[in-house]
Design an enzyme around this catalytic site. Structure first.
Site, mmCIF file in Angstrom:
data_model
loop_
_atom_site.group_PDB
_atom_site.id
_atom_site.type_symbol
_atom_site.label_atom_id
_atom_site.label_comp_id
_atom_site.label_asym_id
_atom_site.label_seq_id
_atom_site.Cartn_x
_atom_site.Cartn_y
_atom_site.Cartn_z
ATOM 1 N N LYS A 11 52.613 42.417 33.879
ATOM 2 C CA LYS A 11 53.515 42.947 32.846
ATOM 3 C C LYS A 11 54.976 42.729 33.228
ATOM 4 O O LYS A 11 55.342 42.691 34.406
ATOM 5 C CB LYS A 11 53.261 44.434 32.571
ATOM 6 C CG LYS A 11 53.522 45.401 33.750
ATOM 7 C CD LYS A 11 54.959 45.870 33.879
ATOM 8 C CE LYS A 11 55.184 46.685 35.135
ATOM 9 N NZ LYS A 11 56.502 46.551 35.717
ATOM 10 N N ASP A 138 51.245 52.400 35.428
ATOM 11 C CA ASP A 138 51.207 51.151 34.649
ATOM 12 C C ASP A 138 49.786 50.714 34.301
ATOM 13 O O ASP A 138 49.599 49.659 33.704
ATOM 14 C CB ASP A 138 51.867 50.016 35.441
ATOM 15 C CG ASP A 138 53.353 50.242 35.650
ATOM 16 O OD1 ASP A 138 53.984 50.943 34.834
ATOM 17 O OD2 ASP A 138 53.891 49.707 36.641
HETATM 18 O O1 C5P Z 1 52.317 55.654 39.295
HETATM 19 P P1 C5P Z 1 52.504 54.702 40.418
HETATM 20 O O2 C5P Z 1 51.627 55.017 41.597
HETATM 21 O O3 C5P Z 1 52.425 53.261 40.007
HETATM 22 O O4 C5P Z 1 54.019 54.915 40.914
HETATM 23 C C1 C5P Z 1 54.441 54.460 42.160
HETATM 24 C C2 C5P Z 1 55.690 55.222 42.568
HETATM 25 O O5 C5P Z 1 56.800 54.837 41.759
HETATM 26 C C3 C5P Z 1 55.621 56.729 42.425
HETATM 27 O O6 C5P Z 1 55.069 57.318 43.569
HETATM 28 C C4 C5P Z 1 57.086 57.119 42.239
HETATM 29 O O7 C5P Z 1 57.766 57.135 43.476
HETATM 30 C C5 C5P Z 1 57.640 55.942 41.461
HETATM 31 N N1 C5P Z 1 57.637 56.185 40.000
HETATM 32 C C6 C5P Z 1 58.547 57.080 39.459
HETATM 33 N N2 C5P Z 1 58.558 57.311 38.105
HETATM 34 C C7 C5P Z 1 57.696 56.632 37.296
HETATM 35 C C8 C5P Z 1 56.764 55.722 37.826
HETATM 36 C C9 C5P Z 1 56.766 55.516 39.192
HETATM 37 O O8 C5P Z 1 59.347 57.691 40.179
HETATM 38 N N3 C5P Z 1 57.718 56.864 35.984
#
Ligand code: C5P
Length: 307
Positions: A11, A138
């Protein structure tokens, strides 16, 4: 059934507006997701115990144990459908790791679709999307594909009206990775240094000019509306990206931005011929590790073989 193979796209974020940090450490977003034709393939087969093998682009940097996002997705689905056997997941990577292209999330989405098929669990897209949202921010978009607006952590999706237009992109892969949490932390730090208290950071808003440019299929206007709030943070941690972005624009790209939390740089071209020219010139300019030409929107995670 002896195995199910799913193809799943990378993406881009054509807009990524980031709000202040929330109490749970995440940031509220408004983002325009756009799936592109750079695909991982994920094979799921019955096995004695859960395991994962990763091959291809950056395979040695993907955790091959229960920290692997695809295995976490398998466990999350199993918790919902219960009493299903162990599986081995084989991931053939084309999406570079820690590149801002949500490759790990894509593999998790693919594992959900593949296990749903293998186990004949019969979960609907909506049920899979709910599990996906809990696995990572995502993952739900990788199930859906196309172009969609994401809110919340990015997991609350609304499909954007899809015109027939295909957009032609050049991806410039960097020599190195960025950690997503580190980039969000750098953004908070930069905003703090600028003196914005959390209360003063604007609530993220959808860029309606970008949406109308996308609806009319006007690539030049889309190129002018590409924005990413994480870009200054990514560039502060990876200063070489500034040179890559400038080079692409000087070489005639309609727009340029850092992909998600980076460090991949993304350039929009007017048509496939311009994309080829841009890819060749960027390669020659020595401002990135390698380039790829892709188009979007691409479909979300889909079964390509089962038997
Ligand atoms: O959800 P995911 O594990 O992909 O996110 C990885 C990291 O990115 C989270 O632990 C956070 O630190 C950051 N993040 C965030 N806000 C979001 C998505 C991700 O702060 N909306």
């Amino acid at each position: 059934m002896t195995g199910v193979t799913v193809r799943v796209p990378a993406k881009l974020n054509l807009q990524l507006a980031v709000g202040p940090p929330r109490a749970d450490g995440y940031h509220d977003l408004v983002t325009v997701f756009h799936a592109v034709s750079l695909f991982d393939q994920v094979l799921v087969e019955p096995a004695g115990r859960d395991g994962v093998t990763v091959t291809g682009e950056g395979a040695d940097r993907v955790p091959a144990d229960h920290d692997n996002l695809a295995l976490r997705a398998v466990a999350a689905l199993r918790a919902t459908v219960r009493d299903r056997g162990a599986v081995h997941v084989t991931i053939a990577k084309k999406i570079p790791v820690a590149a801002g292209l949500a490759g790990g999330s894509a593999d998790a989405a693919a594992a959900l679709v593949a296990c749903n098929e293998l186990w004949e669990a019969g979960l609907s897209h909506q049920q899979l999307a709910t599990i996906a949202g809990a696995v990572g921010s995502d993952v739900a978009f990788a199930l859906l594909g196309g172009t969609a607006v994401g809110r919340g952590r990015g997991e609350q999706l609304t499909s954007a009206l899809a015109p027939a237009t295909q957009y032609h992109w050049v991806l410039a892969f960097a020599d190195g990775q960025l950690s997503t949490p580190a980039v969000y932390a750098a953004l908070d730090r930069l905003r703090g240094e600028r003196g914005d208290g959390a209360g003063e950071i604007a609530r993220p808003e959808l860029d309606t000019a970008l949406m109308s440019a996308l609806r009319t299929g006007n690539a030049a206007r889309v190129g002018q509306r590409l924005t990413n709030d994480l870009q200054p943070a990514a560039v502060s941690l990876f200063p070489a990206l500034r040179k890559t972005l400038t080079a692409g624009l000087e070489l005639g790209a309609l727009g340029a931005l850092v992909a998600g939390s980076g460090p991949t740089c993304v350039f929009l071209a007017a048509n496939p011929e311009r994309a080829l020219e841009l890819a060749v010139s960027l390669s020659g300019a020595g401002v990135c590790r390698s380039v790829a030409r892709v188009s979007g929107p691409a479909p979300g995670a889909a079964v390509i073989s089962a038997g």
